[in-house]
Motif scaffolding. Structure first.
Motif, PDB file in Angstrom:
ATOM      1  N   ARG A  95      10.318  38.693   4.183  1.00 34.47           N
ATOM      2  CA  ARG A  95       9.548  39.877   3.812  1.00 34.47           C
ATOM      3  C   ARG A  95       8.654  40.291   4.982  1.00 34.47           C
ATOM      4  O   ARG A  95       8.190  41.419   5.040  1.00 34.47           O
ATOM      5  N   ILE A  96       8.440  39.359   5.908  1.00 38.82           N
ATOM      6  CA  ILE A  96       7.622  39.644   7.089  1.00 38.82           C
ATOM      7  C   ILE A  96       8.265  40.741   7.937  1.00 38.82           C
ATOM      8  O   ILE A  96       7.583  41.516   8.594  1.00 38.82           O
ATOM      9  N   SER A  97       9.589  40.817   7.928  1.00 43.40           N
ATOM     10  CA  SER A  97      10.329  41.842   8.667  1.00 43.40           C
ATOM     11  C   SER A  97      11.734  41.907   8.065  1.00 43.40           C
ATOM     12  O   SER A  97      12.643  41.209   8.523  1.00 43.40           O
ATOM     13  N   PRO A  98      11.907  42.727   7.023  1.00 44.15           N
ATOM     14  CA  PRO A  98      13.141  42.678   6.223  1.00 44.15           C
ATOM     15  C   PRO A  98      14.430  42.820   7.025  1.00 44.15           C
ATOM     16  O   PRO A  98      15.459  42.297   6.613  1.00 44.15           O
ATOM     17  N   MET A  99      14.388  43.510   8.156  1.00 37.17           N
ATOM     18  CA  MET A  99      15.616  43.705   8.921  1.00 37.17           C
ATOM     19  C   MET A  99      16.170  42.378   9.453  1.00 37.17           C
ATOM     20  O   MET A  99      17.360  42.262   9.747  1.00 37.17           O
ATOM     21  N   PHE A 100      15.307  41.375   9.576  1.00 36.35           N
ATOM     22  CA  PHE A 100      15.725  40.096  10.137  1.00 36.35           C
ATOM     23  C   PHE A 100      16.034  39.055   9.059  1.00 36.35           C
ATOM     24  O   PHE A 100      16.110  37.868   9.360  1.00 36.35           O
ATOM     25  N   LYS A 101      16.223  39.530   7.841  1.00 40.99           N
ATOM     26  CA  LYS A 101      16.534  38.591   6.767  1.00 40.99           C
ATOM     27  C   LYS A 101      17.866  37.879   7.012  1.00 40.99           C
ATOM     28  O   LYS A 101      18.116  36.792   6.468  1.00 40.99           O
ATOM     29  N   GLY A 102      18.704  38.455   7.845  1.00 41.88           N
ATOM     30  CA  GLY A 102      19.959  37.807   8.208  1.00 41.88           C
ATOM     31  C   GLY A 102      19.745  36.463   8.881  1.00 41.88           C
ATOM     32  O   GLY A 102      20.624  35.583   8.825  1.00 41.88           O
ATOM     33  N   VAL A 103      18.575  36.279   9.506  1.00 40.71           N
ATOM     34  CA  VAL A 103      18.241  34.973  10.086  1.00 40.71           C
ATOM     35  C   VAL A 103      18.192  33.925   8.980  1.00 40.71           C
ATOM     36  O   VAL A 103      18.676  32.802   9.143  1.00 40.71           O
ATOM     37  N   GLY A 104      17.598  34.304   7.834  1.00 33.37           N
ATOM     38  CA  GLY A 104      17.540  33.389   6.698  1.00 33.37           C
ATOM     39  C   GLY A 104      18.916  33.056   6.154  1.00 33.37           C
ATOM     40  O   GLY A 104      19.207  31.904   5.824  1.00 33.37           O
ATOM     41  N   TYR A 105      19.798  34.089   6.082  1.00 31.63           N
ATOM     42  CA  TYR A 105      21.171  33.818   5.634  1.00 31.63           C
ATOM     43  C   TYR A 105      21.902  32.925   6.636  1.00 31.63           C
ATOM     44  O   TYR A 105      22.700  32.063   6.251  1.00 31.63           O
ATOM     45  N   GLY A 106      21.632  33.130   7.922  1.00 32.26           N
ATOM     46  CA  GLY A 106      22.223  32.265   8.937  1.00 32.26           C
ATOM     47  C   GLY A 106      21.793  30.817   8.766  1.00 32.26           C
ATOM     48  O   GLY A 106      22.603  29.892   8.897  1.00 32.26           O
ATOM     49  N   MET A 107      20.511  30.612   8.443  1.00 33.10           N
ATOM     50  CA  MET A 107      20.013  29.258   8.178  1.00 33.10           C
ATOM     51  C   MET A 107      20.726  28.641   6.978  1.00 33.10           C
ATOM     52  O   MET A 107      21.049  27.446   6.974  1.00 33.10           O
ATOM     53  N   MET A 108      20.959  29.468   5.948  1.00 33.65           N
ATOM     54  CA  MET A 108      21.664  28.960   4.763  1.00 33.65           C
ATOM     55  C   MET A 108      23.088  28.531   5.103  1.00 33.65           C
ATOM     56  O   MET A 108      23.565  27.491   4.639  1.00 33.65           O
ATOM     57  N   VAL A 109      23.770  29.328   5.926  1.00 36.27           N
ATOM     58  CA  VAL A 109      25.148  28.992   6.310  1.00 36.27           C
ATOM     59  C   VAL A 109      25.172  27.681   7.094  1.00 36.27           C
ATOM     60  O   VAL A 109      26.005  26.802   6.845  1.00 36.27           O
ATOM     61  N   VAL A 110      24.231  27.543   8.034  1.00 35.45           N
ATOM     62  CA  VAL A 110      24.160  26.313   8.829  1.00 35.45           C
ATOM     63  C   VAL A 110      23.888  25.111   7.926  1.00 35.45           C
ATOM     64  O   VAL A 110      24.538  24.059   8.046  1.00 35.45           O
ATOM     65  N   SER A 111      22.933  25.245   7.008  1.00 36.41           N
ATOM     66  CA  SER A 111      22.615  24.143   6.099  1.00 36.41           C
ATOM     67  C   SER A 111      23.795  23.802   5.197  1.00 36.41           C
ATOM     68  O   SER A 111      23.983  22.634   4.835  1.00 36.41           O
ATOM     69  N   THR A 112      24.597  24.815   4.847  1.00 40.11           N
ATOM     70  CA  THR A 112      25.786  24.562   4.028  1.00 40.11           C
ATOM     71  C   THR A 112      26.786  23.704   4.794  1.00 40.11           C
ATOM     72  O   THR A 112      27.291  22.697   4.272  1.00 40.11           O
ATOM     73  N   TYR A 113      27.081  24.094   6.017  1.00 41.38           N
ATOM     74  CA  TYR A 113      28.025  23.319   6.831  1.00 41.38           C
ATOM     75  C   TYR A 113      27.544  21.880   7.015  1.00 41.38           C
ATOM     76  O   TYR A 113      28.298  20.919   6.829  1.00 41.38           O
ATOM     77  N   ILE A 114      26.271  21.745   7.410  1.00 44.89           N
ATOM     78  CA  ILE A 114      25.741  20.407   7.677  1.00 44.89           C
ATOM     79  C   ILE A 114      25.733  19.585   6.389  1.00 44.89           C
ATOM     80  O   ILE A 114      26.078  18.397   6.394  1.00 44.89           O
ATOM     81  N   GLY A 115      25.333  20.208   5.287  1.00 46.24           N
ATOM     82  CA  GLY A 115      25.278  19.486   4.021  1.00 46.24           C
ATOM     83  C   GLY A 115      26.629  18.966   3.577  1.00 46.24           C
ATOM     84  O   GLY A 115      26.731  17.888   2.985  1.00 46.24           O
ATOM     85  N   ILE A 116      27.703  19.730   3.882  1.00 42.45           N
ATOM     86  CA  ILE A 116      29.048  19.300   3.486  1.00 42.45           C
ATOM     87  C   ILE A 116      29.459  18.048   4.253  1.00 42.45           C
ATOM     88  O   ILE A 116      29.870  17.037   3.663  1.00 42.45           O
ATOM     89  N   TYR A 117      29.336  18.090   5.590  1.00 37.55           N
ATOM     90  CA  TYR A 117      29.862  16.945   6.356  1.00 37.55           C
ATOM     91  C   TYR A 117      28.869  15.793   6.441  1.00 37.55           C
ATOM     92  O   TYR A 117      29.269  14.638   6.604  1.00 37.55           O
ATOM     93  N   TYR A 118      27.577  16.073   6.303  1.00 38.25           N
ATOM     94  CA  TYR A 118      26.582  15.002   6.387  1.00 38.25           C
ATOM     95  C   TYR A 118      26.747  14.014   5.240  1.00 38.25           C
ATOM     96  O   TYR A 118      26.609  12.805   5.420  1.00 38.25           O
ATOM     97  N   ASN A 119      27.066  14.543   4.066  1.00 38.38           N
ATOM     98  CA  ASN A 119      27.246  13.649   2.917  1.00 38.38           C
ATOM     99  C   ASN A 119      28.528  12.839   3.030  1.00 38.38           C
ATOM    100  O   ASN A 119      28.640  11.768   2.430  1.00 38.38           O
ATOM    101  N   VAL A 120      29.492  13.330   3.802  1.00 38.55           N
ATOM    102  CA  VAL A 120      30.707  12.539   4.048  1.00 38.55           C
ATOM    103  C   VAL A 120      30.363  11.341   4.934  1.00 38.55           C
ATOM    104  O   VAL A 120      30.875  10.238   4.714  1.00 38.55           O
ATOM    105  N   VAL A 121      29.484  11.548   5.920  1.00 37.57           N
ATOM    106  CA  VAL A 121      29.036  10.419   6.746  1.00 37.57           C
ATOM    107  C   VAL A 121      28.303   9.395   5.874  1.00 37.57           C
ATOM    108  O   VAL A 121      28.501   8.184   6.003  1.00 37.57           O
ATOM    109  N   ILE A 122      27.461   9.890   4.954  1.00 34.34           N
ATOM    110  CA  ILE A 122      26.750   8.988   4.041  1.00 34.34           C
ATOM    111  C   ILE A 122      27.748   8.221   3.171  1.00 34.34           C
ATOM    112  O   ILE A 122      27.581   7.025   2.917  1.00 34.34           O
TER     113      ILE A 122
END
Length: 640
Positions: free
Chosen positions: A100-127
């Motif tokens: 909300r600080i700068s709505p045009m850059f909300k895609g940065v937040g979606y990018g963080m979600m995508v990265v966390s999704t990828y890491i979350g998938i393979y990180y639990n396989v290592v566990i």
């Protein structure tokens, strides 16, 4: 008697700040500040601290590597950590809501979600692989000790076979009859731990496209991993905050036990010297500084969205400046400490084999599941040390996995933002966990390790650097550094120190840009041992990396199209300025330029002049008018 200020500090707040009322009833807060610190430590301190940093240090000049490492910590690591914590804490929103600080850059937040999704998938396989080794260690003799198993090849040569030969025994798998023959073979040997890993645990296929069968034991352990993660997050931060008292602290107990055992072994000093002996000439190499910057950046978890998410559950006046320094230093100190644990055991193993430490040093899965387990077979009561080691890996992985899952769940719940989804957050957590489990199934196949390493190398590499750089620029130069410094002063009671102001504006973005250039220059096509990945697999890796970065321009274009304005410049200006509901989540904290405007009551006939006519007016709720955000959601606790 304890005064108000002391009470505030005990609750993690700045002095003289009352904390009883500082609660976000709808969204929830940490039970106390220790929970937040332990969770953040568990998030930052992960598998990379054990299996990557010690090897990087040894390869880049030993003790000399510590100098650029701590320089990068001071000028890049701690400032970025502080920025993300303060960002999430100020808005009490996850990685999407903060934009909300700068709505045009909300895609940065979606990018963080995508990265966390990828890491979350393979990180639990290592566990899950660590779980598998943990269960396999519940035996009298570790299954990767000798070469007399059905899966072993004729090239297998075990470390303990040398001892057997000196005692006069002759293992059936060895054609030679003397110690020198064995040691000569050892230089080109295939260890029983490597064959256990490759031929039994993974049943590794010959190509990334040849999935083969799903390894049912790994699939079962993956299910166990996700069930554990879900149960620990079933009540969000209220439940995970209690679990971290154990998961974040017990790894240090295990590290200390392994350290004490390691340094008492013959050859341990040689291994530690390999780890620490400084090679000062390497300081002049750009690669050493690049590795130091990259390790700091990735190990602290910057740009994953987890730091913003964890800080969003803090009380508004919590001293996140202090927390960022404590957590960052703890993370780096853990990396250094883990190096002693790893290299003391590897030195002992090299001494036992009569080879150089460099021949047994490794990193990544090769260290965790091949080299270190093999070294543990040399110890008395080896199953006990193996149980401890893999239990430590499980806890280190879970600490990070908790935050990755919570990042996704919080982003979804905050974005929807209505009462229904707040009440059904447990079901959202369950849904994300089930989806993560299903997406992780291909990684338990015979080609799974190829895909796991592909995701590790591409999904969370240069895309994180791009995301972090754009975040710095958008906050410091689009929103405005003076505005952000005022926000922090309102939250903490003091502005960020001058050193951090300089780092945020100039130094940290420059270092991030340096990391990006370094990553591009140092790029080499991915390999696994002697296997070269085909071109189509590398292309998929690049697509994974781009999938998170592409969110930024796509959402920016979407926001521009839906923003009012007669000209492109006007639309751009409107799309980048803060939305009306940007600011502290609770009305009691919306002071200064965020102060609500009291609407006149029809009964009193009074006219109220706005304090800031140039700002968007936000009505103060009397008893019946709710505050509504720009996205239609009510501000939390919006009635007084």
């Amino acid at each position: 008697m304890v005064g108000k200020g002391a009470k505030g500090m005990l609750n993690g707040a700045v002095p003289s700040e009352a904390t009883k009322r500082d609660q976000n009833l709808k969204r929830g807060n940490w039970g106390n500040q220790i929970e937040f610190v332990l969770t953040s430590v568990g998030y930052a301190v992960g598998l990379g601290n054990v299996w990557r940093f010690p090897y990087l240090c040894y390869r880049n000049g030993g003790g000399a590597f510590m100098f650029p490492y701590f320089i990068m910590l001071i000028f890049c690591g701690i400032p970025l950590f502080f920025m993300e914590l303060s960002f999430g804490q100020f808005a009490s929103q996850g990685c999407l809501g903060v934009w909300r600080i700068s709505p045009m850059f909300k895609g940065v937040g979606y990018g963080m979600m995508v990265v966390s999704t990828y890491i979350g998938i393979y990180y639990n396989v290592v566990i899950c692989i660590a779980f598998y080794y943990f269960f396999s260690s519940m035996t009298n003799v570790l299954p990767w000790t000798y070469c007399n198993n059905p899966w072993n090849s004729p090239d297998c040569a075990g470390v303990l076979d040398a001892t057997n030969l000196t005692n006069g025994s002759q293992p059936a798998s060895l054609p030679g009859g003397n110690l020198s023959h064995l040691l000569n073979r050892t230089l080109q040997r295939t260890s029983p731990s490597e064959e256990y890993w490759r031929l039994y645990v993974l049943k590794l296929s010959d190509d990334i496209g040849n999935f083969g069968e799903v390894r049912l034991p790994l699939l079962g352990c993956l299910c166990v991993s996700w069930v554990v993660v879900f149960l620990c997050l079933i009540r969000g931060v209220k439940s995970s905050g209690k679990v971290v008292y154990f998961t974040a602290t017990f790894p240090y107990v295990v590290l200390t036990i392994l350290f004490v055992r390691g340094v008492t072994l013959e050859g341990a000093f040689t291994g530690i010297m390999y780890y620490l002996t400084p090679q000062w000439d390497k300081i002049l190499e750009a690669k050493v500084w690049g590795d130091a910057a990259s390790q700091i950046f990735y190990s602290l978890g910057c740009a994953w969205g987890g730091l913003i998410t964890m800080a969003s559950y803090n009380k508004f006046h919590n001293n996140c400046y202090r927390d960022s320094v404590i957590i960052s230093i703890t993370n780096c100190a853990t990396s250094v400490y883990a190096g002693f644990v790893i290299f003391s055991i590897l030195g002992f193993m090299a001494n036992h084999l009569g080879v150089d430490v460099s021949r047994v040093a490794d990193h990544g899965p090769g260290l965790a599941f091949v080299a270190y387990p093999e070294a543990l077979t040399l110890l008395p009561i080896s199953p006990l040390w193996s149980l401890l080691f893999f239990f430590m890996l499980i806890l280190l992985g879970l600490g990070t996995q908790f935050c990755l899952l919570e990042t996704l769940v919080t982003a979804i719940v905050d974005e929807v933002g209505n009462e229904w989804i707040l009440q059904k957050k447990t079901y959202v957590t369950l849904g994300v966990a089930v989806a993560g489990f299903l997406l992780g199934i291909p990684l338990t196949s015979q080609a799974g390790i190829y895909w796991l390493l592909l995701m590790d190398n591409y999904a969370a590499s240069f895309s994180l650097v791009v995301i972090s750089c754009i975040m710095c620029v958008s906050i410091m130069y689009i929103y405005g550094h003076q505005n952000y410094f005022q926000d922090i002063k309102m939250m903490l009671g003091f502005p960020p120190p001058f050193f951090f102001q300089i780092c945020w504006r100039f130094v940290s973005p420059a270092i991030i840009f340096f990391i990006l250039i370094f990553t591009v220059i140092q790029y080499r096509p991915i390999t696994y041992n002697h296997y070269q990945y085909p071109g189509w697999a590398v292309a998929i890796g690049f697509l994974m990396a781009l999938s998170s970065v592409i969110c930024i321009p796509l959402y920016a274009l979407f926001q521009l199209c839906r923003t009012d304005g007669d000209t492109l410049l006007q639309r751009l200006k409107n799309a980048t300025k803060p939305s009306r509901d940007w600011g502290p989540a609770l009305l009691e904290h919306r002071t200064g330029r965020y102060a609500p405007i009291m609407l006149p009551s029809p009964e009193d006939g009074l006219e109220v002049q706005p304090l800031h006519p140039d700002k968007a007016q936000i009505p103060l709720v009397g008893s019946s008018i709710p505050l509504v955000g720009s996205n239609g959601s009510r501000l939390q606790d919006s009635r007084i």
